[in-house]
Design a protein around this motif. Structure first.
Motif, PDB file in Angstrom:
ATOM      1  N   ASN A 122      45.928   7.142  37.232  1.00 55.06           N
ATOM      2  CA  ASN A 122      44.487   7.326  37.046  1.00 55.06           C
ATOM      3  C   ASN A 122      43.763   6.030  36.731  1.00 55.06           C
ATOM      4  O   ASN A 122      42.546   5.928  36.952  1.00 55.06           O
ATOM      5  CB  ASN A 122      44.226   8.327  35.913  1.00 55.06           C
ATOM      6  CG  ASN A 122      44.801   9.696  36.187  1.00 55.06           C
ATOM      7  OD1 ASN A 122      44.820  10.143  37.331  1.00 55.06           O
ATOM      8  ND2 ASN A 122      45.280  10.369  35.145  1.00 55.06           N
ATOM      9  N   ILE A 123      44.479   5.051  36.185  1.00 51.91           N
ATOM     10  CA  ILE A 123      43.828   3.801  35.769  1.00 51.91           C
ATOM     11  C   ILE A 123      44.148   2.645  36.714  1.00 51.91           C
ATOM     12  O   ILE A 123      43.985   1.474  36.358  1.00 51.91           O
ATOM     13  CB  ILE A 123      44.208   3.428  34.321  1.00 51.91           C
ATOM     14  CG1 ILE A 123      45.720   3.217  34.194  1.00 51.91           C
ATOM     15  CG2 ILE A 123      43.734   4.507  33.347  1.00 51.91           C
ATOM     16  CD1 ILE A 123      46.135   2.687  32.812  1.00 51.91           C
ATOM     17  N   LEU A 124      44.621   2.977  37.912  1.00 57.30           N
ATOM     18  CA  LEU A 124      44.853   1.978  38.965  1.00 57.30           C
ATOM     19  C   LEU A 124      45.837   0.892  38.522  1.00 57.30           C
ATOM     20  O   LEU A 124      45.653  -0.291  38.799  1.00 57.30           O
ATOM     21  CB  LEU A 124      43.519   1.331  39.375  1.00 57.30           C
ATOM     22  CG  LEU A 124      42.389   2.297  39.772  1.00 57.30           C
ATOM     23  CD1 LEU A 124      41.124   1.525  40.085  1.00 57.30           C
ATOM     24  CD2 LEU A 124      42.807   3.161  40.953  1.00 57.30           C
ATOM     25  N   THR A 146      45.512 -11.748  37.926  1.00 59.01           N
ATOM     26  CA  THR A 146      46.348 -10.554  37.766  1.00 59.01           C
ATOM     27  C   THR A 146      47.060 -10.599  36.416  1.00 59.01           C
ATOM     28  O   THR A 146      47.173 -11.660  35.795  1.00 59.01           O
ATOM     29  CB  THR A 146      47.402 -10.454  38.883  1.00 59.01           C
ATOM     30  OG1 THR A 146      48.279 -11.597  38.799  1.00 59.01           O
ATOM     31  CG2 THR A 146      46.745 -10.429  40.253  1.00 59.01           C
ATOM     32  N   SER A 147      47.558  -9.465  35.986  1.00 62.13           N
ATOM     33  CA  SER A 147      48.253  -9.378  34.700  1.00 62.13           C
ATOM     34  C   SER A 147      49.561  -8.624  34.834  1.00 62.13           C
ATOM     35  O   SER A 147      49.644  -7.635  35.571  1.00 62.13           O
ATOM     36  CB  SER A 147      47.387  -8.666  33.651  1.00 62.13           C
ATOM     37  OG  SER A 147      46.355  -9.495  33.180  1.00 62.13           O
ATOM     38  N   ILE A 148      50.557  -9.116  34.108  1.00 61.31           N
ATOM     39  CA  ILE A 148      51.805  -8.386  33.925  1.00 61.31           C
ATOM     40  C   ILE A 148      51.957  -8.142  32.428  1.00 61.31           C
ATOM     41  O   ILE A 148      51.976  -9.102  31.648  1.00 61.31           O
ATOM     42  CB  ILE A 148      53.017  -9.172  34.450  1.00 61.31           C
ATOM     43  CG1 ILE A 148      52.889  -9.419  35.960  1.00 61.31           C
ATOM     44  CG2 ILE A 148      54.316  -8.426  34.135  1.00 61.31           C
ATOM     45  CD1 ILE A 148      53.968 -10.332  36.519  1.00 61.31           C
ATOM     46  N   THR A 158      43.343  -1.058  29.097  1.00 62.73           N
ATOM     47  CA  THR A 158      43.715   0.117  29.880  1.00 62.73           C
ATOM     48  C   THR A 158      43.579  -0.214  31.354  1.00 62.73           C
ATOM     49  O   THR A 158      42.543   0.024  31.974  1.00 62.73           O
ATOM     50  CB  THR A 158      42.829   1.322  29.504  1.00 62.73           C
ATOM     51  OG1 THR A 158      42.862   1.511  28.084  1.00 62.73           O
ATOM     52  CG2 THR A 158      43.314   2.592  30.176  1.00 62.73           C
ATOM     53  N   GLY A 159      44.609  -0.833  31.900  1.00 64.03           N
ATOM     54  CA  GLY A 159      44.611  -1.172  33.314  1.00 64.03           C
ATOM     55  C   GLY A 159      43.715  -2.340  33.659  1.00 64.03           C
ATOM     56  O   GLY A 159      43.254  -3.073  32.785  1.00 64.03           O
ATOM     57  N   VAL A 202      46.942  -5.024  37.701  1.00 63.15           N
ATOM     58  CA  VAL A 202      47.753  -5.010  36.487  1.00 63.15           C
ATOM     59  C   VAL A 202      49.039  -4.224  36.762  1.00 63.15           C
ATOM     60  O   VAL A 202      49.007  -3.164  37.401  1.00 63.15           O
ATOM     61  CB  VAL A 202      47.014  -4.362  35.295  1.00 63.15           C
ATOM     62  CG1 VAL A 202      47.936  -4.233  34.091  1.00 63.15           C
ATOM     63  CG2 VAL A 202      45.777  -5.185  34.910  1.00 63.15           C
ATOM     64  N   THR A 203      50.149  -4.770  36.292  1.00 64.40           N
ATOM     65  CA  THR A 203      51.416  -4.055  36.363  1.00 64.40           C
ATOM     66  C   THR A 203      52.008  -3.940  34.967  1.00 64.40           C
ATOM     67  O   THR A 203      52.100  -4.942  34.253  1.00 64.40           O
ATOM     68  CB  THR A 203      52.437  -4.772  37.275  1.00 64.40           C
ATOM     69  OG1 THR A 203      51.929  -4.815  38.610  1.00 64.40           O
ATOM     70  CG2 THR A 203      53.763  -4.035  37.284  1.00 64.40           C
ATOM     71  N   TYR A 204      52.373  -2.730  34.576  1.00 63.38           N
ATOM     72  CA  TYR A 204      53.105  -2.504  33.341  1.00 63.38           C
ATOM     73  C   TYR A 204      54.602  -2.498  33.672  1.00 63.38           C
ATOM     74  O   TYR A 204      55.026  -1.783  34.599  1.00 63.38           O
ATOM     75  CB  TYR A 204      52.745  -1.152  32.709  1.00 63.38           C
ATOM     76  CG  TYR A 204      51.341  -1.049  32.157  1.00 63.38           C
ATOM     77  CD1 TYR A 204      50.557  -2.177  31.918  1.00 63.38           C
ATOM     78  CD2 TYR A 204      50.803   0.200  31.837  1.00 63.38           C
ATOM     79  CE1 TYR A 204      49.285  -2.062  31.399  1.00 63.38           C
ATOM     80  CE2 TYR A 204      49.526   0.326  31.313  1.00 63.38           C
ATOM     81  CZ  TYR A 204      48.770  -0.811  31.111  1.00 63.38           C
ATOM     82  OH  TYR A 204      47.505  -0.685  30.580  1.00 63.38           O
TER      83      TYR A 204
END
Length: 239
Positions: A60-62, A170-172, A209-210, A231-233
């Motif tokens: 939901n948060i891409l 971008t974020s990891i 949140t994303g 963003v990648t978790y």
């Protein structure tokens, strides 16, 4: 030097009078609520259950989400960076990277691939920010992760620059599985307990949140307005 508060008592007396309160100096007793639904939401969920909830919320948060372990973490990070188009990379100065076996990746493998990695150095304020502005990837570690909303809570300090979370393209965000909690309730408790125990609390705490997004203009969702576009978790089983 502490600043002076002038005419404080007279000001508060005036406000108190307008509110029909006769003694504004009397300590207010904290109400005791009979029902606390925020405490019960997802309280019976295990770490595995919370992970599944987080996975669904990330849709939901891409936000992309992968699950790995310490042995495979380095390979996972390397793959994501490649999919994002390579470096430059900016990271916190955080001993947990060493604990998770990422030192060789940051200090040897990435440089051999001509991917520059900048570790935050609190003595180099302008240089840090300049590098973060030019970085393609920012890598951080979540301190508390809210499964219900898919939120990573980042506690900053002098070695964990906050610009790393919003200046790179971008974020990891590495998510220790042990950091998973149901929702905002537990994050607030964590912070309050630190204060009550006279422990240091950061002046800046971000709830991420994303990727950055906004729908302020004509109700149309635009991603990457004031932060990372992707963003990648990376959930790490640290049990």
């Amino acid at each position: 030097m502490k600043g002076l508060i002038l005419n404080r008592d007279s000001f508060l007396e005036k406000i108190s009078g307008r509110l029909s309160k006769t003694d504004w100096t009397k300590e207010i007793e904290k109400p005791k609520w009979k029902y606390n639904p925020q405490e019960k939401t997802l309280q019976d969920k295990s770490a595995d259950d919370l992970l599944e909830i987080l996975k669904e919320q990330c849709k939901n948060i891409l936000t992309d989400l992968i699950v790995t372990n310490k042995a495979e973490l380095s390979y996972s990070i390397r793959t994501i960076v490649s999919n994002y188009g390579g470096g430059p990379i900016v990271t916190w100065k955080d001993d947990r990277f060493k604990t998770y076996g990422l030192s060789q990746l940051f200090n040897e493998i990435f440089p051999m691939e001509n991917i520059k990695v900048h570790e935050w150095d609190h003595t180099l304020i302008d240089e840090n920010i300049k590098f973060a502005e030019q970085a393609n990837v920012g890598i951080m570690i979540s301190d508390i992760t809210l499964a219900e909303s898919g939120t990573a809570v980042l506690l900053y300090n002098k070695d964990r620059g906050r610009t790393i979370s919003f200046l790179p393209t971008t974020s990891i965000i590495i998510i220790p599985k042990s950091s998973l909690v149901p929702r905002m309730t537990q994050a607030a408790k964590f912070i309050i307990e630190k204060i009550q125990n006279d422990q240091s609390v950061p002046t800046c705490i971000n709830f991420i949140t994303g990727p950055s997004n906004s729908a302020d203009i004509e109700g149309k969702l635009v991603v990457g307005v004031h932060g990372p576009v992707k963003v990648t978790y990376v959930v790490v089983d640290d049990s």
